[in-house]
Write a protein that holds these residues in place. Sequence first.
Motif, PDB file in Angstrom:
ATOM      1  N   PRO A 132       1.205 105.522  57.429  1.00 37.61           N
ATOM      2  CA  PRO A 132       0.288 106.663  57.382  1.00 37.61           C
ATOM      3  C   PRO A 132       0.847 108.693  57.527  1.00 37.61           C
ATOM      4  N   GLY A 133       0.759 109.262  57.626  1.00 37.17           N
ATOM      5  CA  GLY A 133       1.068 110.163  58.760  1.00 37.17           C
ATOM      6  C   GLY A 133       2.461 111.464  57.310  1.00 37.17           C
ATOM      7  N   GLY A 134       2.380 111.062  56.036  1.00 38.57           N
ATOM      8  CA  GLY A 134       3.027 111.523  54.993  1.00 38.57           C
ATOM      9  C   GLY A 134       2.274 112.715  54.264  1.00 38.57           C
ATOM     10  N   LEU A 135       1.330 111.912  53.415  1.00 38.88           N
ATOM     11  CA  LEU A 135       0.811 113.160  52.051  1.00 38.88           C
ATOM     12  C   LEU A 135      -0.535 113.779  53.022  1.00 38.88           C
ATOM     13  N   VAL A 136      -1.003 113.225  54.354  1.00 44.23           N
ATOM     14  CA  VAL A 136      -2.908 113.960  54.792  1.00 44.23           C
ATOM     15  C   VAL A 136      -1.880 112.912  56.877  1.00 44.23           C
ATOM     16  N   GLU A 137      -2.128 114.178  57.654  1.00 41.03           N
ATOM     17  CA  GLU A 137      -1.600 113.733  58.608  1.00 41.03           C
ATOM     18  C   GLU A 137      -2.793 113.570  59.328  1.00 41.03           C
ATOM     19  N   ASP A 138      -2.805 111.708  60.279  1.00 42.94           N
ATOM     20  CA  ASP A 138      -3.739 112.292  61.154  1.00 42.94           C
ATOM     21  C   ASP A 138      -4.915 112.075  61.773  1.00 42.94           C
TER      22      ASP A 138
END
Length: 198
Positions: A132-138
């Motif tokens: 996670p974390g690339g396109l939509v941040e946590d």
Amino acid sequence: MVDVLPLVEARLNSALGEPDARASVTFLGADRIEVLRFQEGDVVRYATLGMSAHPMSDPTAMVADPIEGPRAELVLSVRAGVTDTGPVLRPLAVLAASPQVEGVIVAPGASLDVGKPLWPGAPFTSVLVGEPGGLVEDLELDAPLDPVRFLPLLPMTPNEAAWKRVHGAGALQERWLTHGTDLRDPNRASVPLGPSPE
């Protein structure tokens, strides 16, 4: 108890824009799962909404923790205009409901198999869960709630899925990188698979 889903939808909208379509699917014994469709240029993104309403719990636990535990939504990106990927909505909803229905924890590096093509004629029946974390941040939530992570799904051909089971997610991703594989191509062929790289 905080209602997580409006915050999740707001995060998706801020990262991907306004959705141009949405569909909802309800499964017996599970909450409704929505799948939102976003188009940006020649890429279509499908994001689930509903999976993060409850934390995922250890399938061996006697009682599911209603507060603490990992939360996630799924995001699939494919090239637009190549083939009709719209029917992927239901398989995505099935995967998003699996923590509630089957008691599984969906995490990076996992393989998820829907048992049939992701859309009609698709060369993929399963996906690799990416980091996670690339396109939509946590999405950080107030303690003690875990953040919502937006997990990218990378479609795998049956050969790739079988190779990944033997050699691991990292080795398969290295193959894709080495061969310049376009993971958004809905009609792509399997990456060349030989012995595991040293």
